[in-house]
Design a protein around this motif. Sequence first.
Motif, short mmCIF file in Angstrom:
data_model
loop_
_atom_site.label_atom_id
_atom_site.label_comp_id
_atom_site.label_asym_id
_atom_site.label_seq_id
_atom_site.Cartn_x
_atom_site.Cartn_y
_atom_site.Cartn_z
N ASP A 100 13.89 14.04 15.72
CA ASP A 100 13.56 15.27 15.00
C ASP A 100 12.09 15.25 14.58
OD1 ASP A 100 16.13 16.24 15.21
OD2 ASP A 100 16.68 15.80 13.13
N PRO A 101 11.40 16.39 14.69
CA PRO A 101 10.00 16.45 14.28
C PRO A 101 9.87 16.51 12.76
CG PRO A 101 10.72 18.59 15.07
CD PRO A 101 11.87 17.64 15.28
N VAL A 102 8.84 15.87 12.23
CA VAL A 102 8.54 15.89 10.80
C VAL A 102 7.03 15.99 10.64
CG1 VAL A 102 8.57 14.56 8.65
CG2 VAL A 102 10.57 14.54 10.14
N GLU A 103 6.61 16.86 9.72
CA GLU A 103 5.19 16.98 9.39
C GLU A 103 5.00 16.57 7.94
OE1 GLU A 103 4.24 21.08 10.24
OE2 GLU A 103 3.49 20.51 12.22
N ARG A 108 8.64 18.27 0.00
CA ARG A 108 9.06 17.22 -0.93
C ARG A 108 7.94 16.20 -1.14
NH1 ARG A 108 14.23 16.88 -2.00
NH2 ARG A 108 14.71 15.45 -3.66
N ARG A 109 7.78 15.75 -2.37
CA ARG A 109 6.83 14.70 -2.71
C ARG A 109 7.38 13.36 -2.23
NH1 ARG A 109 6.07 12.12 -8.55
NH2 ARG A 109 4.30 10.78 -8.08
N ALA A 110 6.52 12.56 -1.62
CA ALA A 110 6.95 11.26 -1.10
C ALA A 110 5.71 10.36 -1.00
CB ALA A 110 7.62 11.43 0.26
N PHE A 111 5.90 9.17 -0.42
CA PHE A 111 4.82 8.21 -0.25
C PHE A 111 4.95 7.50 1.08
CE2 PHE A 111 5.29 8.80 -4.75
CZ PHE A 111 3.99 8.77 -5.24
N LEU A 112 3.82 7.32 1.78
CA LEU A 112 3.80 6.43 2.92
C LEU A 112 3.77 5.02 2.33
CD1 LEU A 112 2.99 9.09 4.28
CD2 LEU A 112 1.45 7.78 5.72
N TRP A 113 4.53 4.10 2.90
CA TRP A 113 4.74 2.77 2.33
C TRP A 113 4.50 1.72 3.40
CZ3 TRP A 113 7.75 -1.39 3.62
CH2 TRP A 113 8.10 -2.31 2.62
N THR A 114 3.78 0.65 3.04
CA THR A 114 3.65 -0.50 3.95
C THR A 114 3.15 -1.71 3.18
OG1 THR A 114 2.81 -1.28 6.08
CG2 THR A 114 1.26 -0.09 4.69
N PRO A 115 3.64 -2.90 3.52
CA PRO A 115 3.01 -4.12 3.02
C PRO A 115 1.64 -4.27 3.68
CG PRO A 115 5.24 -4.55 3.82
CD PRO A 115 4.88 -3.18 4.27
N THR A 116 0.69 -4.86 2.97
CA THR A 116 -0.66 -5.01 3.54
C THR A 116 -0.63 -5.83 4.83
OG1 THR A 116 -1.05 -6.90 2.08
CG2 THR A 116 -1.89 -4.76 1.36
N THR A 117 0.22 -6.85 4.89
CA THR A 117 0.28 -7.66 6.12
C THR A 117 0.77 -6.82 7.30
OG1 THR A 117 2.47 -8.44 5.44
CG2 THR A 117 0.60 -9.89 4.98
N ALA A 118 1.74 -5.96 7.05
CA ALA A 118 2.25 -5.09 8.12
C ALA A 118 1.18 -4.08 8.53
CB ALA A 118 3.52 -4.38 7.69
N LEU A 131 0.86 -1.18 0.00
CA LEU A 131 0.00 0.00 0.00
C LEU A 131 0.90 1.23 0.00
CD1 LEU A 131 -2.56 -1.06 2.76
CD2 LEU A 131 -2.90 -1.10 0.29
N LEU A 132 0.57 2.19 -0.83
CA LEU A 132 1.31 3.45 -0.91
C LEU A 132 0.31 4.59 -0.85
CD1 LEU A 132 3.37 2.06 -3.80
CD2 LEU A 132 4.48 3.04 -1.80
N LEU A 133 0.64 5.62 -0.13
CA LEU A 133 -0.22 6.79 0.00
C LEU A 133 0.61 8.02 -0.30
CD1 LEU A 133 -3.07 7.77 0.84
CD2 LEU A 133 -2.22 7.91 3.18
N PRO A 134 0.26 8.79 -1.34
CA PRO A 134 1.06 9.97 -1.66
C PRO A 134 1.04 10.95 -0.49
CG PRO A 134 -0.95 9.93 -2.97
CD PRO A 134 -0.92 8.67 -2.19
N CYS A 135 2.14 11.65 -0.32
CA CYS A 135 2.20 12.65 0.74
C CYS A 135 3.14 13.77 0.34
CB CYS A 135 2.63 12.03 2.07
SG CYS A 135 4.33 11.41 2.12
N GLU A 136 3.03 14.84 1.09
CA GLU A 136 3.90 16.00 0.92
C GLU A 136 4.59 16.21 2.26
OE1 GLU A 136 3.52 20.83 0.39
OE2 GLU A 136 1.71 19.59 0.42
N LEU A 137 5.91 16.23 2.25
CA LEU A 137 6.67 16.40 3.48
C LEU A 137 6.76 17.90 3.78
CD1 LEU A 137 9.39 13.71 2.78
CD2 LEU A 137 7.29 13.49 4.12
#
Length: 149
Positions: A136-139, A98-108, A86-92
Amino acid sequence: MGWVAELGSLGGVSELLAGKVQAGFDDTSRWLKLFNAAYSEKLEMPVFPGSLNIALDHVFDWFDARYETHRIWFGREEYGGERDILLLPCELVSLDHRRAFLWTPTTAARDRRDPWVVEIVADVNLRNHFGLQDGDPVETRVPITGVQR
């Protein structure tokens, strides 16, 4: 820390996630190295073979209906991997938007021992590029559909 719904540069309504950098287990880097070409093609950008772990102050529910239309399904039939991703687009937001993606296997996503941690993949080593240290904080901003829990 936590989330607020607001309009964001991702277009439409978005959720602001705030957390702190924490060490990972290097498992993501193994998969991103092994299937890097497939990830890069699917996400239409180069993908650094590693992730940045962010510990939120709440559990992140990958299967929340608010993310459904924005979630990217990466089935094993597309890349020959052992898991569906599963990937979810995000903006850091706090990292130069910066353009990025939240990443996880479905089982995880279903069985994670630390469901308040999200992993972020991008085109660079985020930790090195931005000089990040544990704590460090990240939004980051993720798009939502407006469906409420």
